[in-house]
Motif scaffolding. Structure first.
Motif, short mmCIF file in Angstrom:
data_model
loop_
_atom_site.label_atom_id
_atom_site.label_comp_id
_atom_site.label_asym_id
_atom_site.label_seq_id
_atom_site.Cartn_x
_atom_site.Cartn_y
_atom_site.Cartn_z
N ALA A 113 11.13 -11.02 1.42
CA ALA A 113 10.99 -12.32 0.78
C ALA A 113 12.31 -13.07 0.63
CB ALA A 113 10.33 -12.16 -0.58
N GLN A 114 13.39 -12.39 0.30
CA GLN A 114 14.68 -13.04 0.05
C GLN A 114 14.52 -14.19 -0.97
OE1 GLN A 114 17.31 -13.63 3.57
NE2 GLN A 114 15.53 -13.00 4.78
N GLY A 115 13.74 -13.92 -1.99
CA GLY A 115 13.54 -14.92 -3.03
C GLY A 115 12.33 -15.80 -2.84
N ALA A 116 11.70 -15.77 -1.69
CA ALA A 116 10.50 -16.58 -1.46
C ALA A 116 9.33 -15.99 -2.24
CB ALA A 116 10.17 -16.62 0.03
N PRO A 117 8.36 -16.82 -2.63
CA PRO A 117 7.21 -16.31 -3.38
C PRO A 117 6.27 -15.49 -2.51
CG PRO A 117 6.92 -18.64 -2.90
CD PRO A 117 8.32 -18.29 -2.46
N VAL A 118 5.69 -14.46 -3.11
CA VAL A 118 4.75 -13.58 -2.42
C VAL A 118 3.37 -13.76 -3.03
CG1 VAL A 118 4.12 -11.17 -2.00
CG2 VAL A 118 6.52 -11.88 -1.83
N TRP A 119 2.41 -13.95 -2.15
CA TRP A 119 0.99 -13.99 -2.56
C TRP A 119 0.36 -12.67 -2.10
CZ3 TRP A 119 -2.92 -17.60 0.42
CH2 TRP A 119 -4.24 -17.26 0.04
N ALA A 120 -0.12 -11.88 -3.05
CA ALA A 120 -0.77 -10.60 -2.75
C ALA A 120 -2.28 -10.80 -2.76
CB ALA A 120 -0.36 -9.56 -3.79
N ASP A 121 -2.89 -10.67 -1.59
CA ASP A 121 -4.35 -10.78 -1.49
C ASP A 121 -4.93 -9.38 -1.35
OD1 ASP A 121 -6.85 -12.08 -1.31
OD2 ASP A 121 -6.82 -11.88 0.86
N LEU A 122 -5.60 -8.94 -2.39
CA LEU A 122 -6.10 -7.57 -2.47
C LEU A 122 -7.57 -7.56 -2.06
CD1 LEU A 122 -4.33 -6.98 -5.84
CD2 LEU A 122 -3.74 -5.80 -3.71
N HIS A 123 -7.87 -6.95 -0.94
CA HIS A 123 -9.21 -7.01 -0.38
C HIS A 123 -10.18 -6.08 -1.08
CE1 HIS A 123 -7.54 -8.55 3.76
NE2 HIS A 123 -6.97 -9.15 2.73
N GLU A 124 -9.69 -5.24 -1.95
CA GLU A 124 -10.54 -4.32 -2.70
C GLU A 124 -9.74 -3.76 -3.87
OE1 GLU A 124 -11.70 -1.06 -0.14
OE2 GLU A 124 -9.82 -1.19 0.95
N TRP A 125 -10.31 -2.80 -4.58
CA TRP A 125 -9.63 -2.12 -5.68
C TRP A 125 -8.72 -1.06 -5.07
CZ3 TRP A 125 -7.56 -2.24 -10.09
CH2 TRP A 125 -7.42 -1.13 -10.93
N ALA A 126 -7.44 -1.40 -4.94
CA ALA A 126 -6.50 -0.59 -4.16
C ALA A 126 -6.36 0.85 -4.64
CB ALA A 126 -5.13 -1.28 -4.14
N PRO A 127 -6.37 1.15 -5.94
CA PRO A 127 -6.19 2.55 -6.35
C PRO A 127 -7.29 3.48 -5.89
CG PRO A 127 -5.67 1.07 -8.17
CD PRO A 127 -6.31 0.23 -7.10
N GLU A 128 -8.43 2.93 -5.43
CA GLU A 128 -9.53 3.80 -4.99
C GLU A 128 -10.02 3.40 -3.61
OE1 GLU A 128 -12.61 4.74 -7.85
OE2 GLU A 128 -11.30 4.17 -9.50
#
Length: 385
Positions: A113-128
């Motif tokens: 990123a070097q300071g750029a914003p990150v959008w996290a798109d989670l396609h499911e419940w990641a821990p499971e």
């Protein structure tokens, strides 16, 4: 808004990933998109980093497994061969917005990123994600929990696929994701006319264990004359072994047909000739319990009546808009009973109601949610400069 330089990371074969393809269509409206993923360059990408097919997106090397076993999560975050390949390929490049698809891509997104914003798109419940696999549950699930705990609050935006899973992220990681459903683009289709001799069921998706595909075959056999089932299945990562088992289970029954898979863009048009889209997935884990998959919205755009089990998110939509039938459980007998409860007249009326709901349940709504996310994170980046 000036055109943005956007990086989209998805450790998937992007050309077959319907959610990422729709996302790219939106991102390309805002600027030039560089994609990172398996397979060839998708249509909406201005540039593409193709990850070699043999490179794993999880730390499955001897050293990576050792880090997982020793609970060295921070060192394991970027240890996967595919992640290392992406970091080297993109070294020195700068972007205005970075999109990480699924938890495994989030550390790489922040590293680039070097300071750029990150959008996290989670396609499911990641821990499971794959808790039915013992090694995943013991070694990888703790890494996914670490990534979520470390990076979600640092991300400029977080999104996921349904309200129930958004609530889990809020409960455990103190972020409330935007909800971007797995809806597909609206199609100008009309409900097909019923075949007076046969109620035509259909299912599309991946041929992988845990989705109760056996029950569809057994239910069709039990339903007998006057019912058919067409399957449009993509072979799983087992080289098609499970698909072949399903074909053997069907035993050459004439009422069950295995068709070649079609692209996400073609699917609603192909499905339109059928009557009922079926999906009876038992709640064997959290993601199955709350699933609201691409296929549900494909069935809507195909103007099909929908038959599902008592899965929370799908049942809520089916019941609230009277889109079909919900079985009392996931056993074959319960699935059969739900299908038999629908007369030809019921199916025709239901398909008309699905048609009426097709715009509301299309990507035209969810695409606007994506656009609002891009505008918001881009404004965050501008304010920081």
């Amino acid at each position: 808004m000036a055109p943005l330089r956007i990086l989209c990371i998805s450790f998937s074969p992007i050309e077959r990933d319907a959610r990422v393809l729709r996302q790219l269509g939106v991102l390309a409206e805002f600027g030039d998109v560089t994609t990172v993923g398996y397979g060839s360059q998708p249509d909406d990408a201005a540039a593409h980093v193709e990850i070699p097919a043999g490179l794993a997106s999880l730390p499955q090397t001897v050293g990576g497994v050792a880090l997982l076993a020793l609970r060295q999560w921070s060192r394991a975050e970027l240890a996967a061969p595919a992640v290392q390949f992406a970091l080297k390929a993109l070294r020195g490049q700068q972007f205005d917005v970075i999109v990480a698809n699924d938890a495994r891509a989030i550390p790489a997104a922040h590293a680039l990123a070097q300071g750029a914003p990150v959008w996290a798109d989670l396609h499911e419940w990641a821990p499971e994600e794959r808790t039915h696999v013992l090694s995943w549950r013991l070694l990888v699930a703790p890494l996914m929990r670490h990534i979520c705990a470390t990076y979600l609050t640092r991300s400029a935006a977080v999104s996921t696929v349904c309200d129930s899973i958004a609530g889990l992220y809020e409960r455990d990681y103190h972020v409330r994701p935007d909800v971007v459903r797995n809806s597909t683009h609206w199609r100008d289709l009309a409900p097909s006319v019923a075949d007076p001799t046969t109620i035509r069921m259909v299912h599309s998706g991946a041929a992988i264990h845990g989705r109760n595909l056996e029950a569809m075959i057994d239910a069709t056999r039990e339903l007998g004359e006057g019912y058919s089932l067409d399957l449009y299945l993509v072979a799983g990562g087992d080289g098609g072994a499970y698909l072949r088992k399903l074909q053997a289970r069907a035993g050459g029954l004439a009422s069950i047909r295995f068709n070649p898979p079609v692209t996400p863009a073609e699917l609603p048009g192909v499905l339109n000739k059928f009557d009922i889209g079926v999906f009876w997935i038992p709640p064997t884990h959290t993601n199955a319990r709350y699933t609201l998959p691409n296929k549900f919205f494909d069935y809507v755009q195909a103007r099909l009546a929908i038959a599902v089990g008592p899965s929370i998110e799908m049942q809520q939509l089916v019941d609230s808009k009277d889109l079909g039938v919900v079985s009392s459980g996931f056993d074959v007998a319960e699935c059969v009973a739900s299908i038999r409860s629908l007369t030809a007249a019921d199916i025709a009326a239901t398909k008309s109601r699905v048609d009426a709901a097709s715009r509301e349940l299309s990507f035209e709504h969810d695409g606007e949610v994506m656009r609002s996310i891009v505008r918001r994170v881009a404004a965050t980046d501008s304010a920081a400069q």
